[in-house]
Write a protein that holds these residues in place. Structure first.
Motif, PDB file in Angstrom:
ATOM      1  N   ILE A 104       0.834  -1.202   0.000  1.00 24.23           N
ATOM      2  CA  ILE A 104       0.000   0.000   0.000  1.00 24.23           C
ATOM      3  C   ILE A 104       0.870   1.254   0.000  1.00 24.23           C
ATOM      4  O   ILE A 104       0.611   2.227  -0.725  1.00 24.23           O
ATOM      5  N   ILE A 105       1.921   1.254   0.807  1.00 21.22           N
ATOM      6  CA  ILE A 105       2.818   2.408   0.871  1.00 21.22           C
ATOM      7  C   ILE A 105       3.523   2.619  -0.454  1.00 21.22           C
ATOM      8  O   ILE A 105       3.670   3.765  -0.927  1.00 21.22           O
ATOM      9  N   LEU A 106       3.971   1.542  -1.094  1.00 21.31           N
ATOM     10  CA  LEU A 106       4.655   1.681  -2.379  1.00 21.31           C
ATOM     11  C   LEU A 106       3.738   2.278  -3.440  1.00 21.31           C
ATOM     12  O   LEU A 106       4.147   3.155  -4.211  1.00 21.31           O
ATOM     13  N   GLY A 107       2.494   1.804  -3.473  1.00 14.61           N
ATOM     14  CA  GLY A 107       1.557   2.356  -4.445  1.00 14.61           C
ATOM     15  C   GLY A 107       1.243   3.815  -4.185  1.00 14.61           C
ATOM     16  O   GLY A 107       1.166   4.628  -5.121  1.00 14.61           O
ATOM     17  N   SER A 108       1.089   4.172  -2.920  1.00  9.84           N
ATOM     18  CA  SER A 108       0.776   5.572  -2.585  1.00  9.84           C
ATOM     19  C   SER A 108       1.967   6.484  -2.842  1.00  9.84           C
ATOM     20  O   SER A 108       1.814   7.617  -3.328  1.00  9.84           O
ATOM     21  N   SER A 109       3.178   6.011  -2.523  1.00 10.51           N
ATOM     22  CA  SER A 109       4.361   6.857  -2.696  1.00 10.51           C
ATOM     23  C   SER A 109       4.630   7.153  -4.164  1.00 10.51           C
ATOM     24  O   SER A 109       5.149   8.229  -4.505  1.00 10.51           O
ATOM     25  N   ALA A 110       4.279   6.217  -5.047  1.00 12.93           N
ATOM     26  CA  ALA A 110       4.476   6.477  -6.479  1.00 12.93           C
ATOM     27  C   ALA A 110       3.604   7.642  -6.941  1.00 12.93           C
ATOM     28  O   ALA A 110       4.060   8.518  -7.688  1.00 12.93           O
ATOM     29  N   LEU A 111       2.363   7.685  -6.464  1.00 19.49           N
ATOM     30  CA  LEU A 111       1.471   8.787  -6.837  1.00 19.49           C
ATOM     31  C   LEU A 111       1.924  10.111  -6.224  1.00 19.49           C
ATOM     32  O   LEU A 111       1.934  11.151  -6.892  1.00 19.49           O
ATOM     33  N   VAL A 112       2.323  10.071  -4.957  1.00 19.74           N
ATOM     34  CA  VAL A 112       2.760  11.298  -4.291  1.00 19.74           C
ATOM     35  C   VAL A 112       4.041  11.827  -4.920  1.00 19.74           C
ATOM     36  O   VAL A 112       4.214  13.030  -5.139  1.00 19.74           O
ATOM     37  N   GLY A 113       4.978  10.914  -5.234  1.00 19.50           N
ATOM     38  CA  GLY A 113       6.226  11.342  -5.858  1.00 19.50           C
ATOM     39  C   GLY A 113       6.014  11.933  -7.235  1.00 19.50           C
ATOM     40  O   GLY A 113       6.647  12.942  -7.601  1.00 19.50           O
ATOM     41  N   LEU A 114       5.118  11.334  -8.016  1.00 17.24           N
ATOM     42  CA  LEU A 114       4.811  11.878  -9.339  1.00 17.24           C
ATOM     43  C   LEU A 114       4.198  13.273  -9.226  1.00 17.24           C
ATOM     44  O   LEU A 114       4.560  14.188  -9.983  1.00 17.24           O
ATOM     45  N   LEU A 115       3.306  13.450  -8.275  1.00 16.13           N
ATOM     46  CA  LEU A 115       2.707  14.764  -8.065  1.00 16.13           C
ATOM     47  C   LEU A 115       3.753  15.795  -7.636  1.00 16.13           C
ATOM     48  O   LEU A 115       3.754  16.938  -8.111  1.00 16.13           O
ATOM     49  N   GLY A 116       4.662  15.395  -6.756  1.00 13.80           N
ATOM     50  CA  GLY A 116       5.664  16.326  -6.282  1.00 13.80           C
ATOM     51  C   GLY A 116       6.621  16.775  -7.361  1.00 13.80           C
ATOM     52  O   GLY A 116       7.014  17.949  -7.411  1.00 13.80           O
ATOM     53  N   VAL A 117       6.992  15.864  -8.276  1.00  9.49           N
ATOM     54  CA  VAL A 117       7.930  16.224  -9.338  1.00  9.49           C
ATOM     55  C   VAL A 117       7.248  17.069 -10.405  1.00  9.49           C
ATOM     56  O   VAL A 117       7.785  18.093 -10.859  1.00  9.49           O
ATOM     57  N   VAL A 118       6.074  16.652 -10.822  1.00  6.83           N
ATOM     58  CA  VAL A 118       5.393  17.359 -11.908  1.00  6.83           C
ATOM     59  C   VAL A 118       4.938  18.745 -11.475  1.00  6.83           C
ATOM     60  O   VAL A 118       5.111  19.739 -12.201  1.00  6.83           O
ATOM     61  N   LYS A 119       4.390  18.854 -10.262  1.00  5.14           N
ATOM     62  CA  LYS A 119       3.854  20.126  -9.778  1.00  5.14           C
ATOM     63  C   LYS A 119       4.865  20.918  -8.961  1.00  5.14           C
ATOM     64  O   LYS A 119       4.520  21.981  -8.442  1.00  5.14           O
ATOM     65  N   HIS A 120       6.081  20.404  -8.867  1.00  6.49           N
ATOM     66  CA  HIS A 120       7.140  21.058  -8.106  1.00  6.49           C
ATOM     67  C   HIS A 120       6.699  21.328  -6.669  1.00  6.49           C
ATOM     68  O   HIS A 120       6.842  22.443  -6.128  1.00  6.49           O
ATOM     69  N   GLN A 121       6.165  20.290  -6.029  1.00  9.62           N
ATOM     70  CA  GLN A 121       5.734  20.366  -4.643  1.00  9.62           C
ATOM     71  C   GLN A 121       6.816  19.731  -3.764  1.00  9.62           C
ATOM     72  O   GLN A 121       6.960  18.507  -3.702  1.00  9.62           O
ATOM     73  N   ILE A 122       7.592  20.571  -3.095  1.00 10.05           N
ATOM     74  CA  ILE A 122       8.712  20.073  -2.309  1.00 10.05           C
ATOM     75  C   ILE A 122       8.224  19.228  -1.128  1.00 10.05           C
ATOM     76  O   ILE A 122       8.834  18.222  -0.768  1.00 10.05           O
ATOM     77  N   SER A 123       7.122  19.631  -0.538  1.00 10.52           N
ATOM     78  CA  SER A 123       6.578  18.850   0.578  1.00 10.52           C
ATOM     79  C   SER A 123       6.185  17.447   0.134  1.00 10.52           C
ATOM     80  O   SER A 123       6.402  16.468   0.872  1.00 10.52           O
ATOM     81  N   ALA A 124       5.630  17.319  -1.067  1.00 17.45           N
ATOM     82  CA  ALA A 124       5.270  15.995  -1.586  1.00 17.45           C
ATOM     83  C   ALA A 124       6.508  15.147  -1.831  1.00 17.45           C
ATOM     84  O   ALA A 124       6.503  13.929  -1.611  1.00 17.45           O
ATOM     85  N   VAL A 125       7.595  15.771  -2.285  1.00 16.52           N
ATOM     86  CA  VAL A 125       8.844  15.039  -2.499  1.00 16.52           C
ATOM     87  C   VAL A 125       9.405  14.546  -1.172  1.00 16.52           C
ATOM     88  O   VAL A 125       9.882  13.408  -1.059  1.00 16.52           O
ATOM     89  N   LEU A 126       9.338  15.376  -0.136  1.00 18.57           N
ATOM     90  CA  LEU A 126       9.783  14.951   1.194  1.00 18.57           C
ATOM     91  C   LEU A 126       8.938  13.787   1.723  1.00 18.57           C
ATOM     92  O   LEU A 126       9.459  12.827   2.296  1.00 18.57           O
ATOM     93  N   ILE A 127       7.648  13.881   1.522  1.00 15.77           N
ATOM     94  CA  ILE A 127       6.753  12.802   1.972  1.00 15.77           C
ATOM     95  C   ILE A 127       7.077  11.501   1.238  1.00 15.77           C
ATOM     96  O   ILE A 127       7.020  10.411   1.829  1.00 15.77           O
ATOM     97  N   THR A 128       7.418  11.610  -0.038  1.00 14.16           N
ATOM     98  CA  THR A 128       7.784  10.402  -0.795  1.00 14.16           C
ATOM     99  C   THR A 128       9.003   9.726  -0.182  1.00 14.16           C
ATOM    100  O   THR A 128       9.060   8.494  -0.059  1.00 14.16           O
ATOM    101  N   GLY A 129      10.006  10.531   0.216  1.00 17.60           N
ATOM    102  CA  GLY A 129      11.171   9.957   0.881  1.00 17.60           C
ATOM    103  C   GLY A 129      10.813   9.256   2.176  1.00 17.60           C
ATOM    104  O   GLY A 129      11.316   8.163   2.478  1.00 17.60           O
ATOM    105  N   VAL A 130       9.926   9.872   2.950  1.00 19.13           N
ATOM    106  CA  VAL A 130       9.497   9.255   4.205  1.00 19.13           C
ATOM    107  C   VAL A 130       8.727   7.955   3.932  1.00 19.13           C
ATOM    108  O   VAL A 130       8.903   6.944   4.636  1.00 19.13           O
ATOM    109  N   MET A 131       7.887   7.954   2.923  1.00 22.82           N
ATOM    110  CA  MET A 131       7.080   6.772   2.623  1.00 22.82           C
ATOM    111  C   MET A 131       7.950   5.603   2.168  1.00 22.82           C
ATOM    112  O   MET A 131       7.690   4.448   2.521  1.00 22.82           O
TER     113      MET A 131
END
Length: 292
Positions: A180-207
């Motif tokens: 579940i975490i792997l699937g969610s982190s892929a979506l969050v990481g994609l959102l963080g890179v495309v939308k330049h959301q630094i908080s989302a990129v940090l959350i991806t690292g934590v996930m």
């Protein structure tokens, strides 16, 4: 393309590799291999020489043990009285008593000692299709795979076996959380890179760090579960193995377990790259242009 662009590509590539590696380890069924020590099997058979007959199959890869069990009750003599009247001079009656033994037949059953491979979800016979067909012709009627979550898994009234079953369920739970975490982190990481959301990129690292932690929990639980298996009858294998041959089993690691540990290491490295990527994106706006 600047160095930050190559770092972004490397992060995405390592993320994909870590995700695929860990998912492959979780869904595969070769975490552990169960075989039988040939010398130990023959030793047990010799100890039961009057009731056990051993036949090795497929060049020693598997074995069939024919077990002859005596009748549940001892033979009971049944007396048949036959009255014979003879015409002797004294005209006496002679009673002839014949003792006849009416013994119920002994029961004969086959026990198959088969190599098996187990994962988080199933335990399967580790033979190819032709060998399994040959087993069926020899009288093997059990299913080739046992699903741990199935309701018809044979249960054993034994505290140690019940502990084994709980540990198996706990390992499955950790693996499900990891997926579940792997699937969610892929979506969050994609959102963080495309939308330049630094908080989302940090959350991806934590996930990804959390995914590595739960995967490690699952691997460690399976390790201790396997270490404590020898010598006890387990719910999932009691239908395959006679109690006399429990100690003849040899447990070893399968390739899925090694791939799982590799996935844990890759997830930790991936987490570190996502943390570094968040720092780069904070001070380098070119990353957002490359990602778009």
């Amino acid at each position: 393309m600047q160095l930050s662009g190559y770092f972004l590509i490397s992060t995405v590539a390592l993320t994909a590799l870590a995700t695929l590696t860990l998912c492959l380890a979780i869904v595969s069924d070769t975490w552990e291999l169960i075989e039988f020590d040939r010398d130990r099997v023959e030793q047990v058979t010799r100890a039961h020489n009057d009731t056990h007959t051993l036949l090795w199959l497929f060049g020693g890869l598997a074995a069939r043990v024919t077990v002859t069990r005596p009748a549940p009750h001892a033979a009971v003599p049944v007396h048949r009285h036959v009255m014979e009247v003879t015409r002797l001079r004294r005209r006496r009656e002679v009673t002839s008593t014949d003792a006849v033994t009416d013994a119920p037949p002994a029961s004969v059953s086959n026990v198959f000692l088969l190599p098996m491979r187990g994962g988080l979800w199933t335990l399967c016979v580790n033979l190819d299709e032709d060998q399994r067909r040959n087993l069926q012709s020899l009288g093997f009627t059990e299913a080739n795979c046992i699903h741990y979550m199935s309701a018809d898994v044979v249960r054993v009234e034994d505290g140690r076996a019940d502990w084994q079953h709980r540990m198996q369920n706990l390992s499955i739970s950790c693996a499900l959380v990891c997926l579940i975490i792997l699937g969610s982190s892929a979506l969050v990481g994609l959102l963080g890179v495309v939308k330049h959301q630094i908080s989302a990129v940090l959350i991806t690292g934590v996930m990804y760090l959390l995914a590595a932690t739960f995967a490690m929990f699952s691997l460690v639980i399976m390790h201790f579960k396997r270490q404590s298996k020898k010598g006890c009858g387990l719910p999932e294998v009691v239908r395959y193995v006679a109690p006399e041959y429990y100690t003849a089993r040899v447990f070893s690691n399968g390739w899925s377990l090694e791939v799982g540990w590799l996935g844990v290491v890759l997830c930790v490295l991936t987490s570190g790259l996502w943390f570094l990527l968040s720092k780069i994106m904070r001070y380098n706006p070119l990353v957002s242009l490359i990602s778009s």
